[in-house]
Design a protein around this motif. Structure first.
Motif, mmCIF file in Angstrom:
data_model
loop_
_atom_site.group_PDB
_atom_site.id
_atom_site.type_symbol
_atom_site.label_atom_id
_atom_site.label_comp_id
_atom_site.label_asym_id
_atom_site.label_seq_id
_atom_site.Cartn_x
_atom_site.Cartn_y
_atom_site.Cartn_z
ATOM 1 N N LEU A 3 48.751 35.264 37.500
ATOM 2 C CA LEU A 3 48.433 34.393 36.379
ATOM 3 C C LEU A 3 49.576 34.327 35.372
ATOM 4 C CD1 LEU A 3 44.716 35.065 35.389
ATOM 5 C CD2 LEU A 3 45.697 32.938 36.210
ATOM 6 N N GLY A 4 49.752 33.131 34.792
ATOM 7 C CA GLY A 4 50.690 32.960 33.704
ATOM 8 C C GLY A 4 50.031 33.327 32.394
ATOM 9 N N VAL B 275 25.962 34.562 32.826
ATOM 10 C CA VAL B 275 24.670 35.246 32.817
ATOM 11 C C VAL B 275 24.786 36.722 33.186
ATOM 12 C CG1 VAL B 275 23.354 33.161 33.282
ATOM 13 C CG2 VAL B 275 24.217 34.518 35.200
ATOM 14 N N GLY B 276 25.913 37.115 33.765
ATOM 15 C CA GLY B 276 26.075 38.516 34.151
ATOM 16 C C GLY B 276 27.485 38.777 34.614
ATOM 17 N N TRP B 277 27.765 40.051 34.932
ATOM 18 C CA TRP B 277 29.127 40.429 35.294
ATOM 19 C C TRP B 277 29.552 39.874 36.646
ATOM 20 C CZ3 TRP B 277 32.035 41.720 31.543
ATOM 21 C CH2 TRP B 277 31.524 42.402 30.436
ATOM 22 N N TRP B 278 28.626 39.737 37.585
ATOM 23 C CA TRP B 278 28.980 39.157 38.876
ATOM 24 C C TRP B 278 29.382 37.701 38.720
ATOM 25 C CZ3 TRP B 278 30.224 41.622 43.096
ATOM 26 C CH2 TRP B 278 29.723 42.909 43.332
ATOM 27 N N HIS B 279 28.611 36.983 37.920
ATOM 28 C CA HIS B 279 28.904 35.574 37.639
ATOM 29 C C HIS B 279 30.290 35.439 37.010
ATOM 30 C CE1 HIS B 279 27.555 31.679 35.365
ATOM 31 N NE2 HIS B 279 28.258 31.396 36.451
ATOM 32 N N LEU B 280 30.541 36.247 35.997
ATOM 33 C CA LEU B 280 31.841 36.227 35.318
ATOM 34 C C LEU B 280 32.960 36.664 36.256
ATOM 35 C CD1 LEU B 280 33.659 36.102 32.772
ATOM 36 C CD2 LEU B 280 32.926 38.445 32.271
ATOM 37 N N GLY B 281 32.717 37.743 36.993
ATOM 38 C CA GLY B 281 33.754 38.285 37.859
ATOM 39 C C GLY B 281 34.203 37.312 38.925
ATOM 40 N N PHE B 282 33.271 36.580 39.513
ATOM 41 C CA PHE B 282 33.640 35.615 40.552
ATOM 42 C C PHE B 282 34.525 34.516 39.977
ATOM 43 C CE2 PHE B 282 32.969 31.825 43.120
ATOM 44 C CZ PHE B 282 33.215 32.316 44.393
ATOM 45 N N ASN B 283 34.174 34.014 38.786
ATOM 46 C CA ASN B 283 34.979 32.954 38.178
ATOM 47 C C ASN B 283 36.358 33.459 37.770
ATOM 48 O OD1 ASN B 283 33.253 30.763 38.427
ATOM 49 N ND2 ASN B 283 32.160 31.214 36.542
ATOM 50 N N VAL B 284 36.425 34.677 37.225
ATOM 51 C CA VAL B 284 37.718 35.241 36.842
ATOM 52 C C VAL B 284 38.593 35.462 38.072
ATOM 53 C CG1 VAL B 284 38.844 37.315 35.931
ATOM 54 C CG2 VAL B 284 36.944 36.275 34.681
ATOM 55 N N LEU B 285 37.995 35.956 39.162
ATOM 56 C CA LEU B 285 38.749 36.179 40.391
ATOM 57 C C LEU B 285 39.329 34.864 40.924
ATOM 58 C CD1 LEU B 285 39.653 37.972 42.764
ATOM 59 C CD2 LEU B 285 37.406 37.553 43.812
ATOM 60 N N THR B 286 38.523 33.808 40.907
ATOM 61 C CA THR B 286 39.001 32.513 41.392
ATOM 62 C C THR B 286 40.090 31.958 40.490
ATOM 63 O OG1 THR B 286 36.743 32.115 42.203
ATOM 64 C CG2 THR B 286 38.249 30.251 42.197
ATOM 65 N N LEU B 287 39.912 32.113 39.181
ATOM 66 C CA LEU B 287 40.955 31.694 38.244
ATOM 67 C C LEU B 287 42.250 32.442 38.521
ATOM 68 C CD1 LEU B 287 42.015 30.294 35.688
ATOM 69 C CD2 LEU B 287 40.852 32.044 34.329
ATOM 70 N N TRP B 288 42.126 33.736 38.813
ATOM 71 C CA TRP B 288 43.302 34.554 39.099
ATOM 72 C C TRP B 288 44.015 34.075 40.368
ATOM 73 C CZ3 TRP B 288 44.520 38.763 35.892
ATOM 74 C CH2 TRP B 288 45.657 39.477 36.284
#
Length: 275
Positions: A4-5, A56-69
């Motif tokens: 990530l930049g 709604v939760g850490w799994w939801h957030l984690g998946f989006n952050v991983l894809t963004l990464w």
């Protein structure tokens, strides 16, 4: 994909910070979540943007952050920091606007998540990087096939409505991201037109069916004609339900802020709905 930049890292920081606050504070979560009634009747347009930073939760957030990464670094390098931000936010808002249109008669419909923006980054990557493969856990598909299946699965999810996933925001955000990428780098239409067509053609067919047969979505089948139940009575009752929802939102605003909290337009609307 590249790391990530600075813009991508900033987005991750804000996503984690806001999502954590929302998970800890239900009132904060409710104030900034996507909610059709609040946006349409109380003009709380900030929700179109703020909802994309709540999860709604850490799994939801984690998946989006991983894809963004996975996708953010290469995109930021190719299109630049400003255009990367543009791509992210127009996909986020575009996905929510599409969801708002689809659920416009459902004032209590709510949603949160950055998935519309993330879908925009994925579709932009498929358009900008010929030969890209998309997947995880060792299972990867050619970009054109992933995009094609993504559209089909989103279209099915929007129509069938059998889960709590915001397929409409995903598809809307993805398509806005695709169009934005083409606008930023027009030559990809010539260099990478097949993956773009693999996404655009089924999406165009689905959007056409949505416009031509809106009743089919309510029936769970866009190939079913809705004329047999879209009677005058049906349209009348649908309008009455929408009026009742608008009245509920106005009364809620009066309860929160008093009668003087209504604008002139809302006061006229209240008078009309109370007749």
């Amino acid at each position: 994909m590249d790391d990530l930049g600075i813009v991508g890292l900033g987005l991750v920081f804000v996503l984690v910070l806001v999502s954590y606050r929302g998970m800890q504070d239900p009132a904060y979560f409710a104030r900034y979540a996507f909610e059709v009634g609040a946006i349409r009747y109380r003009r709380q347009y900030l929700r179109l943007l703020s909802s994309g930073f709540l999860h709604v939760g850490w799994w939801h957030l984690g998946f989006n952050v991983l894809t963004l990464w996975c996708f953010g670094g290469a995109l930021e390098t190719v299109v630049g920091m400003q255009n990367f931000l543009l791509l992210y936010f127009v996909s986020l808002v575009g996905g929510n606007l599409f969801s708002l249109w689809l659920h416009r008669h459902e004032p209590r419909y709510t949603a949160v998540g950055a998935s519309g923006a993330i879908s925009g980054l994925i579709f932009a990557s498929i358009a900008l990087f010929p030969g890209i493969e998309v997947g995880m856990l060792g299972i990867y598909l050619p970009g054109w096939l992933y995009g094609f299946l993504y559209v089909l699965l989103s279209a099915y999810g929007i129509t069938a409505r059998r889960d709590n996933i915001g397929h409409d925001a995903h598809l809307g955000g993805g398509l806005v991201g695709l169009v934005t990428a083409i606008g930023l780098v027009p030559e990809i239409l010539r260099l990478n037109y097949l993956p773009i067509l693999a996404i655009a053609l089924p999406a165009a067919v689905f959007l056409y069916l949505l416009l031509r047969r809106p009743a089919g979505r309510l029936l769970g089948n866009l190939f079913t004609s809705g004329h047999h139940y879209q009677t005058v009575d049906d349209r009348y009752h649908a309008r009455k339900r929408e009026d009742a929802a608008e009245l509920d939102e106005l009364l809620k605003k009066i309860s929160d802020k008093g009668l003087e909290g209504l604008s002139k337009r809302e006061k006229r609307q209240l008078e009309e709905l109370s007749r």
